[in-house]
Scaffold this motif. Structure first.
Motif, PDB file in Angstrom:
ATOM      1  N   LEU A  54       3.497   1.636  -0.873  1.00  0.00           N
ATOM      2  CA  LEU A  54       3.760   0.942   0.403  1.00  0.00           C
ATOM      3  C   LEU A  54       2.519   1.022   1.292  1.00  0.00           C
ATOM      4  N   HIS A  55       1.903   2.201   1.349  1.00  0.00           N
ATOM      5  CA  HIS A  55       0.686   2.353   2.147  1.00  0.00           C
ATOM      6  C   HIS A  55      -0.408   1.434   1.626  1.00  0.00           C
ATOM      7  N   ILE A  56      -0.508   1.348   0.277  1.00  0.00           N
ATOM      8  CA  ILE A  56      -1.547   0.480  -0.289  1.00  0.00           C
ATOM      9  C   ILE A  56      -1.338  -0.954   0.195  1.00  0.00           C
ATOM     10  N   SER A  57      -0.100  -1.432   0.094  1.00  0.00           N
ATOM     11  CA  SER A  57       0.114  -2.834   0.466  1.00  0.00           C
ATOM     12  C   SER A  57      -0.013  -3.033   1.981  1.00  0.00           C
ATOM     13  N   ARG A  58       0.183  -1.981   2.755  1.00  0.00           N
ATOM     14  CA  ARG A  58       0.089  -2.112   4.199  1.00  0.00           C
ATOM     15  C   ARG A  58      -1.352  -2.036   4.700  1.00  0.00           C
ATOM     16  N   PHE A  59      -2.119  -1.102   4.126  1.00  0.00           N
ATOM     17  CA  PHE A  59      -3.449  -0.825   4.683  1.00  0.00           C
ATOM     18  C   PHE A  59      -4.583  -1.555   3.966  1.00  0.00           C
ATOM     19  N   CYS A  60      -4.292  -2.231   2.856  1.00  0.00           N
ATOM     20  CA  CYS A  60      -5.375  -2.840   2.078  1.00  0.00           C
ATOM     21  C   CYS A  60      -5.234  -4.360   2.050  1.00  0.00           C
ATOM     22  N   MET A  91      12.138   0.257  -8.939  1.00  0.00           N
ATOM     23  CA  MET A  91      12.466   0.501  -7.547  1.00  0.00           C
ATOM     24  C   MET A  91      11.228   0.441  -6.668  1.00  0.00           C
ATOM     25  N   SER A  92      10.123   0.943  -7.185  1.00  0.00           N
ATOM     26  CA  SER A  92       8.981   1.192  -6.308  1.00  0.00           C
ATOM     27  C   SER A  92       7.989   0.030  -6.235  1.00  0.00           C
ATOM     28  N   ALA A  93       7.742  -0.636  -7.357  1.00  0.00           N
ATOM     29  CA  ALA A  93       6.607  -1.567  -7.391  1.00  0.00           C
ATOM     30  C   ALA A  93       6.834  -2.825  -6.567  1.00  0.00           C
ATOM     31  N   LEU A  94       8.071  -3.079  -6.176  1.00  0.00           N
ATOM     32  CA  LEU A  94       8.347  -4.273  -5.368  1.00  0.00           C
ATOM     33  C   LEU A  94       7.566  -4.274  -4.060  1.00  0.00           C
ATOM     34  N   VAL A  95       7.228  -3.081  -3.562  1.00  0.00           N
ATOM     35  CA  VAL A  95       6.522  -3.004  -2.279  1.00  0.00           C
ATOM     36  C   VAL A  95       5.109  -3.565  -2.381  1.00  0.00           C
TER      37      VAL A  95
END
Lengths: 631, 310
Positions: free
Chosen positions: A402-408, A425-429
């Motif tokens: 989630l941080h990766i998709s938010r900050f990058c 569950m996780s990779a959708l973010v």
């Protein structure tokens, strides 16, 4: 002139670090500890379990060619050849790095050939021992092991207390070309004063002619701390059952001795505080102060990250320049993964404001990097990040992604291969990463629905690796979506994908004319009779690499079609088909002038004689023909 | 005169084919429940001494077998390769041998459920298709697994190999033979691409599974069709009762050898009304004599005596 100064500097920092280490070691070795006679005998144990690894040739949850085969007793030794019971890794040689799908190398990675580790495997042993020797049974293409490390498993896994696992390098050396015969590799290892039960092997396959295969690993050690005077004796004992040493093993201690001697000599001739009197009123300024800042930074740009850190400790001037953001545009921390922790990331975050490419692969083992530290780092440094490599990072989970998709926002290349927590569950973010061009999900647990969601949100995708993703059950749908959403696709890795459908696959191939690289190795559902392979040849004119590994249906017709249409083909793998004749193989060799790699192993129609003749006739092509030998 | 010549040939064949004896050491684990073990012996003959006489471990001609032990179970198994592959230039003994070797490894490495030996067959069949070297052929398979703590054997059988469990000179449990039609058993197969659909191939899920509580002193006789097509149950019972008196490995081995030898003698006897000939007559085919085939016989005696291995 500047270069020589620089070189010497580099060496000073490296060497001073090293001598410190040696001292600490000697002290430990000199510790007088009472030795019980009964306990000084050497214990020899085979690996109990493979706890972690970076890649494997075999299918997930199968035994054939799996990394897990390194555990246990030897099955193959003393035979030499390509055996199913061996531990085999995914790649070898320079071929994968030459393919379009490869990540660009980092600027400051140590450049010596065969130095950088490309794969690792960790083996747990039943008992903690003071190691005397580590013996690795190499049963095919030996010589890939470049580093042996050791750790204490229990201490290493204590995530809750944040106790860091201490990895000790027992031995390391650049890869060298090694004679192709079976061997028990047992290099002289460093004496250490802790007991270990976890051994890590790091490998570099760049010089190999074919896959390296490991049979088993044995740890020889003692239960009570040996005195340093015991070591020679113990080593002799440990090696008594060894086969004769190979030249490389003999050469190693000498190699280090020479290097060290050379360094010491050069050190003697160099004075750090030499004051260089400037002819034109330099007013006693020192050499470095006279240089323009840009030049100093240019010099420092040649140093790798640990050396920069050491330079920064020498004086204020150098520290100022060593922290210059321009030196931290690209950072490859993978070679020093064991030194990277929360504090490393915090320390770096002030310098990495303009970071563009970051490789944190293998870092953060057993909780040394926390999600929160990674988040702090990304929040301050990721605004211009383009490439992020996080292969086999245990801290990757839903939150960190989630941080990766938010900050990058600028991210174009993402490598999550081998991250076990990348799942449905996780990779959708990751869907907000709409600029992504390169995505590596090798050996993750991503599932069909999630990967389809990612494909739909990433229209720029050019390179996608879905090798050994065992949770993707409907690959047909994935391929369909790729055709609909990713017209720019250049490389696709579907190694060991199951349940493929010929007609959908052909539509996909027809819809992706830019395709340069296609790996459909072990996709046994593709059938030549339905025209899938001729379809590739006819539609993908730019094809550079095609892997049809272990597809038993590949036939002469397919090869002739490739020979006719794929003029730019460089790498071709048709391992394990009985349906091709040597005539058709030769046709490919004659027509594809750019060919450099051709694997015809286990093709019943191709004889050793054919291969020997072709090697003379087409010297530019590396023709591979693997074999199994039972004596 | 003829019989003397025959006898000479038999001796020669016995020497070439060899009588295998597996001594496998295993630490004795003694708990209150007294876990059971298998004491095993094995013997067999290859029908042809000419081509595949290369003496290799755990094979008799196109038959292959294995004996393996894991922490929870003792497992034995046989596989019989289908000879028809010779016409395609494929060695029919490779497939069953690789199948058994893979099963053996799976057991040793603990990658299986002792209660579900059918899963060993299925998983091994999957593994065979993972070889780089394309492996072609077909084979029957029968696996018997003794769960030590549960005192129960679990079996899986695909095709016409089989086993008997003998207690107090009576057959108390036996496997079911699976045939498509006379002399054509169910079989696992990997066919070349061109032959797919034309070659008989059954899924490993077709294997017949069974379980049976065993006791100290029970005897398991596991064999390929070469054994059961030439020896009737009564004859096997006779050999077991007259030869097998104790738990020693030598006795078990000797019984296995005796049974295999007798099956071999009868298989080349043109006058003998073998079980094979009888079932042929049932199928409407006039036939007399034994059935010359590769013969494999594994004997296993169930015991809780653990010191015999030490």
């Amino acid at each position: 002139m500047l270069f020589t100064v620089l070189k010497k500097f580099r060496k000073i920092f490296k060497t001073s670090h090293k001598t410190k280490m040696n001292k600490a070691e000697d002290q430990a070795g000199n510790d007088k500890l009472s030795k019980e006679n009964g306990e000084s005998c050497i214990v020899r144990i085979f690996g109990q379990d493979v706890t972690d690894f970076s890649s494997q040739y075999g299918a997930e949850s199968r035994m054939t060619y799996a990394a897990q085969n390194l555990a246990g007793n030897y099955n193959i030794y003393p035979n030499y050849g390509d055996f199913t019971q061996a531990c085999v890794f995914r790649t070898y040689g320079p071929w994968w790095r030459m393919a379009p799908s490869a990540f660009k190398p980092y600027r400051k990675t140590p450049t010596a050939v065969g130095f950088e580790s490309e794969d690792y495997i960790e083996v747990l042993f039943e008992e903690r021992l003071y190691p005397i020797a580590v013996q690795i049974y190499e049963t095919y293409n030996p010589g890939a092991i470049v580093k042996i490390m050791a750790s204490d498993y229990k201490a290493g896994t204590n995530v809750d207390t944040g106790k860091q696992s201490k990895w000790i390098t027992l031995w390391s050396s650049p890869a060298v070309e090694t004679e192709q015969r079976v061997r028990i590799f047992s290099p002289p290892i460093k004496k250490i004063d802790t007991r270990v039960n976890l051994i890590r092997l790091e490998l570099n396959h760049s010089l190999l002619g074919y896959y390296t295969e490991l049979d088993c690993i044995m740890l020889c050690g003692v239960r009570s701390r040996p005195q340093s005077t015991d070591y020679p004796n113990l080593r002799v004992q440990a090696s008594q059952l060894d086969p004769p040493r190979t030249p490389r093993e003999q050469a190693m201690p000498g190699f280090y001795a020479q290097e060290e001697e050379k360094m010491v000599k050069e050190l003697g001739s160099l004075k750090l505080n030499d004051v260089y009197q400037c002819p034109e009123g330099g007013e006693g300024k020192q050499l470095f102060e006279m240089l323009p800042g840009e030049v100093i930074v240019m010099i420092l740009a040649y140093l790798d990250f640990p050396s920069l850190a050491r330079v920064a400790q020498t004086c204020r001037l150098l520290k100022e320049h060593a922290y210059d953001h321009i030196l931290y545009l690209e950072m490859n921390l993978q070679p020093i993964w064991h030194m990277v922790s929360n504090t490393t990331l915090d320390g770096l975050s002030r310098r990495c404001q303009h970071l563009q490419r970051l490789n944190l692969s293998w870092c953060g083992k057993s909780g040394t990097i926390k999600g929160s530290a990674f988040k702090r780092f990304l929040s301050s440094c990721a605004s211009s990040l383009v490439t992020l490599q996080l292969s086999c990072c245990s801290f990757i989970n839903k939150d960190t992604m989630l941080h990766i998709s938010r900050f990058c926002p600028q991210l174009k290349e993402l490598d999550l291969s081998g991250c076990g927590d990348v799942d449905k569950m996780s990779a959708l973010v990751l869907t907000p990463l709409t600029n992504l061009e390169r995505l590596n999900l090798y050996r993750t647990k991503i599932d069909t629905i999630t990967i389809i969601a990612l494909i739909r949100s990433m229209p720029e995708l050019q390179h996608l690796n879905l090798g050994s993703c065992k949770m993707i059950t409907n690959i047909v749908e994935v391929v369909l979506q790729l055709r609909l959403n990713c017209p720019k696709l250049k490389s696709l890795d579907l190694w060991r994908a199951r349940e493929m459908d010929d007609s959908v696959f052909q539509e996909f191939v027809a819809g992706c004319p830019l395709l340069e690289e296609l790996d459909v190795g072990w996709c046994s559902d593709l059938r030549s009779v339905n025209g899938s392979f001729t379809c590739i040849a006819e539609n993908c004119k730019n094809l550079k690499k095609l892997f049809l590994t272990a597809n038993r249906t590949v036939c002469d017709n397919d090869l002739l079609s490739l020979a006719k249409h794929s003029r730019h083909l460089q790498q071709l793998d048709i391992l394990g088909t009985r349906e091709v004749s040597s005539k058709a193989v030769e046709q490919v060799l004659a027509s594809c002038k750019e060919m450099v790699f051709f694997d015809v192993s286990f093709c019943a129609g191709v004889t050793d004689n054919d291969v020997a003749l072709w090697k003379v006739k087409y010297p530019a092509v590396n023709i591979k023909k693997s074999f199994q030998n039972t004596s | 005169m003829q019989s003397v010549a025959l006898y000479g040939r038999l001796v020669a064949r016995a020497l070439v084919a060899g009588i295998h004896n597996e001594f496998q050491l295993k630490p004795g684990t003694s708990t209150q429940k007294q876990p059971l073990h298998l004491v095993t012996g094995s013997a067999g003959f290859s029908k042809s001494v000419t081509k595949n006489s290369a003496f290799s471990k755990w094979t008799f001609g196109d038959d292959a077998y294995f004996i393996a032990r894991s922490r929870a179970a003792d497992v034995i198994g046989v596989a019989d390769g289908v000879g028809g592959w010779r016409n395609y230039g494929i060695d029919p003994s490779v497939f069953p041998r690789q199948l058994m070797l893979t099963c053996e490894r799976m057991v040793q490495e603990g990658h299986f459920h002792p209660q579900a030996p059918a899963s060993i067959i299925a998983a091994s069949y999957e593994e065979l298709q993972q070889h780089k070297d394309p492996l072609m052929g077909s084979s029957t398979a029968c696996i018997v697994s003794l769960h030590r703590e549960e005192h129960t054997i679990y079996s899986a059988n695909l095709g016409d190999s089989g086993f008997l469990i003998v207690r107090d000179n009576e057959v108390v449990h036996r496997s079911q033979e699976q045939q498509h039609y006379f002399n054509t058993p169910f079989q696992l197969a990997v066919a070349p691409p061109g032959q797919q659909g034309r070659v008989l191939s059954d899924s490993p899920e077709m294997a017949e599974s069974s379980s049976f509580k065993v006791e100290d002193g029970d005897v398991i006789v596991l064999g390929t069709d070469g054994l059961f097509d030439n020896l009737s149950e009564d004859m096997i019972l006779g050999y077991v009762s007259s030869n097998l008196k104790d738990n020693r490995e030598e006795s078990v081995q000797k019984t296995a050898s005796t049974i295999a030898e007798s099956a071999y003698h009868l298989s080349v006897d043109p006058e003998y009304m073998s079980p094979f000939a009888l079932s042929a007559i049932d199928a409407g085919i006039e036939l007399t004599g034994g059935k010359p085939d590769d013969i494999t016989c594994i004997m296993a005696r169930v015991t809780h005596q653990s010191d015999i291995f030490m």
